[in-house]
Design a protein around this motif. Sequence first.
Motif, PDB file in Angstrom:
ATOM      1  N   PRO A   8      23.678  35.420  38.515  1.00  0.00           N
ATOM      2  CA  PRO A   8      23.173  35.086  37.177  1.00  0.00           C
ATOM      3  C   PRO A   8      21.661  35.090  37.089  1.00  0.00           C
ATOM      4  CG  PRO A   8      23.830  33.102  38.324  1.00  0.00           C
ATOM      5  CD  PRO A   8      24.158  34.243  39.249  1.00  0.00           C
ATOM      6  N   ILE A   9      21.057  36.250  37.208  1.00  0.00           N
ATOM      7  CA  ILE A   9      19.598  36.361  37.203  1.00  0.00           C
ATOM      8  C   ILE A   9      19.041  36.035  35.813  1.00  0.00           C
ATOM      9  CG2 ILE A   9      17.669  37.948  37.550  1.00  0.00           C
ATOM     10  CD1 ILE A   9      19.474  39.466  39.514  1.00  0.00           C
ATOM     11  N   GLY A  10      18.085  35.122  35.761  1.00  0.00           N
ATOM     12  CA  GLY A  10      17.376  34.839  34.523  1.00  0.00           C
ATOM     13  C   GLY A  10      18.080  33.886  33.569  1.00  0.00           C
ATOM     14  N   LEU A  11      19.256  33.385  33.933  1.00  0.00           N
ATOM     15  CA  LEU A  11      19.974  32.472  33.048  1.00  0.00           C
ATOM     16  C   LEU A  11      19.654  31.045  33.484  1.00  0.00           C
ATOM     17  CD1 LEU A  11      23.386  34.371  32.907  1.00  0.00           C
ATOM     18  CD2 LEU A  11      21.520  34.439  31.253  1.00  0.00           C
ATOM     19  N   ALA A  12      18.660  30.433  32.846  1.00  0.00           N
ATOM     20  CA  ALA A  12      18.150  29.144  33.308  1.00  0.00           C
ATOM     21  C   ALA A  12      18.936  27.972  32.749  1.00  0.00           C
ATOM     22  CB  ALA A  12      16.676  29.004  32.934  1.00  0.00           C
ATOM     23  N   ASP A  13      19.332  28.029  31.460  1.00  0.00           N
ATOM     24  CA  ASP A  13      19.994  26.895  30.831  1.00  0.00           C
ATOM     25  C   ASP A  13      21.435  26.727  31.294  1.00  0.00           C
ATOM     26  OD1 ASP A  13      17.741  26.252  29.450  1.00  0.00           O
ATOM     27  OD2 ASP A  13      18.338  27.225  27.587  1.00  0.00           O
ATOM     28  N   LEU A  14      22.161  27.827  31.417  1.00  0.00           N
ATOM     29  CA  LEU A  14      23.553  27.783  31.856  1.00  0.00           C
ATOM     30  C   LEU A  14      23.863  29.104  32.547  1.00  0.00           C
ATOM     31  CD1 LEU A  14      26.181  26.033  31.724  1.00  0.00           C
ATOM     32  CD2 LEU A  14      26.855  27.446  29.772  1.00  0.00           C
ATOM     33  N   ALA A  15      24.383  29.035  33.766  1.00  0.00           N
ATOM     34  CA  ALA A  15      24.667  30.245  34.531  1.00  0.00           C
ATOM     35  C   ALA A  15      26.019  30.111  35.213  1.00  0.00           C
ATOM     36  CB  ALA A  15      23.577  30.483  35.570  1.00  0.00           C
ATOM     37  N   VAL A  16      26.886  31.086  35.016  1.00  0.00           N
ATOM     38  CA  VAL A  16      28.183  31.121  35.687  1.00  0.00           C
ATOM     39  C   VAL A  16      27.981  31.723  37.074  1.00  0.00           C
ATOM     40  CG1 VAL A  16      30.502  32.100  35.662  1.00  0.00           C
ATOM     41  CG2 VAL A  16      29.474  31.285  33.537  1.00  0.00           C
ATOM     42  N   LEU A  17      28.368  30.994  38.109  1.00  0.00           N
ATOM     43  CA  LEU A  17      28.197  31.442  39.488  1.00  0.00           C
ATOM     44  C   LEU A  17      29.453  32.093  40.045  1.00  0.00           C
ATOM     45  CD1 LEU A  17      26.279  28.325  40.858  1.00  0.00           C
ATOM     46  CD2 LEU A  17      25.346  30.397  39.827  1.00  0.00           C
ATOM     47  N   GLU A  18      30.615  31.667  39.579  1.00  0.00           N
ATOM     48  CA  GLU A  18      31.863  32.275  40.001  1.00  0.00           C
ATOM     49  C   GLU A  18      32.958  31.911  39.012  1.00  0.00           C
ATOM     50  OE1 GLU A  18      32.337  30.099  43.851  1.00  0.00           O
ATOM     51  OE2 GLU A  18      34.229  29.445  42.978  1.00  0.00           O
ATOM     52  N   VAL A  19      33.995  32.736  38.960  1.00  0.00           N
ATOM     53  CA  VAL A  19      35.197  32.422  38.193  1.00  0.00           C
ATOM     54  C   VAL A  19      36.392  32.832  39.038  1.00  0.00           C
ATOM     55  CG1 VAL A  19      34.089  32.753  35.941  1.00  0.00           C
ATOM     56  CG2 VAL A  19      35.249  34.671  37.031  1.00  0.00           C
ATOM     57  N   GLY A  20      37.557  32.284  38.719  1.00  0.00           N
ATOM     58  CA  GLY A  20      38.736  32.656  39.482  1.00  0.00           C
ATOM     59  C   GLY A  20      39.998  32.080  38.886  1.00  0.00           C
ATOM     60  N   THR A  21      41.117  32.441  39.475  1.00  0.00           N
ATOM     61  CA  THR A  21      42.416  31.928  39.050  1.00  0.00           C
ATOM     62  C   THR A  21      43.324  31.824  40.261  1.00  0.00           C
ATOM     63  OG1 THR A  21      44.227  32.229  37.472  1.00  0.00           O
ATOM     64  CG2 THR A  21      43.385  34.208  38.546  1.00  0.00           C
ATOM     65  N   ALA A  80      56.700  19.599  43.253  1.00  0.00           N
ATOM     66  CA  ALA A  80      57.865  20.140  42.540  1.00  0.00           C
ATOM     67  C   ALA A  80      57.469  21.230  41.548  1.00  0.00           C
ATOM     68  CB  ALA A  80      58.595  19.007  41.819  1.00  0.00           C
ATOM     69  N   GLU A  81      56.367  21.006  40.818  1.00  0.00           N
ATOM     70  CA  GLU A  81      55.887  21.986  39.846  1.00  0.00           C
ATOM     71  C   GLU A  81      54.396  22.227  40.066  1.00  0.00           C
ATOM     72  OE1 GLU A  81      57.465  21.827  35.681  1.00  0.00           O
ATOM     73  OE2 GLU A  81      58.070  19.806  36.292  1.00  0.00           O
ATOM     74  N   PRO A  82      54.022  22.995  41.086  1.00  0.00           N
ATOM     75  CA  PRO A  82      52.598  23.210  41.386  1.00  0.00           C
ATOM     76  C   PRO A  82      51.884  23.944  40.262  1.00  0.00           C
ATOM     77  CG  PRO A  82      53.968  24.723  42.658  1.00  0.00           C
ATOM     78  CD  PRO A  82      54.908  23.749  41.998  1.00  0.00           C
ATOM     79  N   TRP A  83      50.646  23.596  40.085  1.00  0.00           N
ATOM     80  CA  TRP A  83      49.896  24.143  38.958  1.00  0.00           C
ATOM     81  C   TRP A  83      49.370  25.560  39.187  1.00  0.00           C
ATOM     82  CZ3 TRP A  83      45.682  19.746  38.913  1.00  0.00           C
ATOM     83  CH2 TRP A  83      45.054  19.681  40.151  1.00  0.00           C
ATOM     84  N   HIS A  84      49.126  26.231  38.083  1.00  0.00           N
ATOM     85  CA  HIS A  84      48.399  27.501  38.045  1.00  0.00           C
ATOM     86  C   HIS A  84      47.172  27.234  37.192  1.00  0.00           C
ATOM     87  CE1 HIS A  84      48.045  31.800  36.170  1.00  0.00           C
ATOM     88  NE2 HIS A  84      47.107  31.575  37.064  1.00  0.00           N
ATOM     89  N   TYR A  85      45.985  27.383  37.787  1.00  0.00           N
ATOM     90  CA  TYR A  85      44.764  27.095  37.041  1.00  0.00           C
ATOM     91  C   TYR A  85      43.761  28.231  37.184  1.00  0.00           C
ATOM     92  CZ  TYR A  85      43.144  25.341  41.628  1.00  0.00           C
ATOM     93  OH  TYR A  85      42.829  25.201  42.959  1.00  0.00           O
ATOM     94  N   SER A  86      42.791  28.238  36.266  1.00  0.00           N
ATOM     95  CA  SER A  86      41.635  29.121  36.355  1.00  0.00           C
ATOM     96  C   SER A  86      40.384  28.255  36.291  1.00  0.00           C
ATOM     97  CB  SER A  86      41.624  30.141  35.214  1.00  0.00           C
ATOM     98  OG  SER A  86      42.736  30.998  35.289  1.00  0.00           O
ATOM     99  N   TRP A  87      39.253  28.787  36.766  1.00  0.00           N
ATOM    100  CA  TRP A  87      38.058  27.964  36.811  1.00  0.00           C
ATOM    101  C   TRP A  87      36.781  28.755  36.561  1.00  0.00           C
ATOM    102  CZ3 TRP A  87      40.454  29.553  41.338  1.00  0.00           C
ATOM    103  CH2 TRP A  87      39.656  30.263  42.245  1.00  0.00           C
ATOM    104  N   PHE A  88      35.767  28.027  36.086  1.00  0.00           N
ATOM    105  CA  PHE A  88      34.386  28.474  36.020  1.00  0.00           C
ATOM    106  C   PHE A  88      33.570  27.624  36.987  1.00  0.00           C
ATOM    107  CE2 PHE A  88      35.552  30.023  31.802  1.00  0.00           C
ATOM    108  CZ  PHE A  88      34.710  31.113  31.582  1.00  0.00           C
ATOM    109  N   GLY A  89      32.803  28.232  37.875  1.00  0.00           N
ATOM    110  CA  GLY A  89      31.790  27.525  38.638  1.00  0.00           C
ATOM    111  C   GLY A  89      30.444  27.814  37.997  1.00  0.00           C
ATOM    112  N   PHE A  90      29.670  26.782  37.651  1.00  0.00           N
ATOM    113  CA  PHE A  90      28.440  27.010  36.894  1.00  0.00           C
ATOM    114  C   PHE A  90      27.366  25.991  37.244  1.00  0.00           C
ATOM    115  CE2 PHE A  90      31.072  24.130  34.431  1.00  0.00           C
ATOM    116  CZ  PHE A  90      30.188  23.208  33.892  1.00  0.00           C
ATOM    117  N   ALA A  91      26.140  26.305  36.845  1.00  0.00           N
ATOM    118  CA  ALA A  91      24.996  25.418  37.049  1.00  0.00           C
ATOM    119  C   ALA A  91      23.986  25.727  35.960  1.00  0.00           C
ATOM    120  CB  ALA A  91      24.398  25.626  38.436  1.00  0.00           C
ATOM    121  N   GLY A  92      22.822  25.080  36.021  1.00  0.00           N
ATOM    122  CA  GLY A  92      21.783  25.340  35.036  1.00  0.00           C
ATOM    123  C   GLY A  92      21.204  24.065  34.462  1.00  0.00           C
ATOM    124  N   ALA A  93      20.072  24.207  33.795  1.00  0.00           N
ATOM    125  CA  ALA A  93      19.361  23.051  33.261  1.00  0.00           C
ATOM    126  C   ALA A  93      20.177  22.279  32.236  1.00  0.00           C
ATOM    127  CB  ALA A  93      18.039  23.505  32.641  1.00  0.00           C
TER     128      ALA A  93
END
Length: 275
Positions: A8-21, A80-93
């Motif tokens: 995330p070059i140049g994204l100072a206020d909010l930057a997504v570093l990784e996503v996944g599922t 018994a019912e394991p979850w399926h999730y997705s995520w955003f990893g993020f940082a920023g000011a």
Amino acid sequence: MEFIYTEPIGLADLAVLEVGTQACPPDMKFGPAVRDMYILHYIHSGYGTYSAEGRSVPVGPGELFLVVPDIVHSYWADPAEPWHYSWFGFAGAMAARLSKQAGFTGPAPVRTPDPSISIDPLFRNLLSLREAPAKELLLTGLLYQIFGMLAIPDDTPPLRTDVGLHVRKAVAFINARYADPIGLADIAAHVGLDAKYVCRLFQQRLSMSPYRYLTDLRMRKACRLLRSQLLGIAEIARSVGYLDPLLFSRMFKRTVGLSPSAYREKARQENSGIK
């Protein structure tokens, strides 16, 4: 498990570093551990439990939970019912402020959105952006959209416009020069304000000092370099603004909770396992 790392070059206020599922197996568990970024999880189906700061919260379909940096936490799937999730990893000011406005407060923060809000499709489309030329901007836009849908009206009075401009200018300077041995005097000189006043503006806007913002940024960059396994500890120290590797190691352990070598080994083990 599928995920995407970003730059995330140049994204100072909010930057997504990784996503996944991930569709988790019944015995899947993460932690207890700390992370160097915020991680927002959305549950598509199934159930699990999120635990942090002495509080454990059951989480199910349509709910979200937020991992906060430097807080020891763990989460695990329902057998018994394991979850399926997705995520955003993020940082920023603005990461902490946006998370708070979206209702993620207190220990083990969990949100149950209004049923009229359709968030699921935004999380399901993450991996489709893998090859997009501007995936960092597109993913950050999606995260802003999610925060906008979850936002709770802020009853605090708005800050003066110039306050935001001064802080953004200081943050941009720190993001550009974190690899140099800069300090508060350099930041204040760049903004053209008294150092104590700059500290007060940071506390108003970001709830932290410029020194804390600079240190957190350096540690996040160091974590990414340690995970890459390409550079030595002394090289990483210099790459994030520390001429003294011993000082870097002390600051890293104080901030992250592990020594750089221990963090690198933990990352190596995690890369061959589950998220």
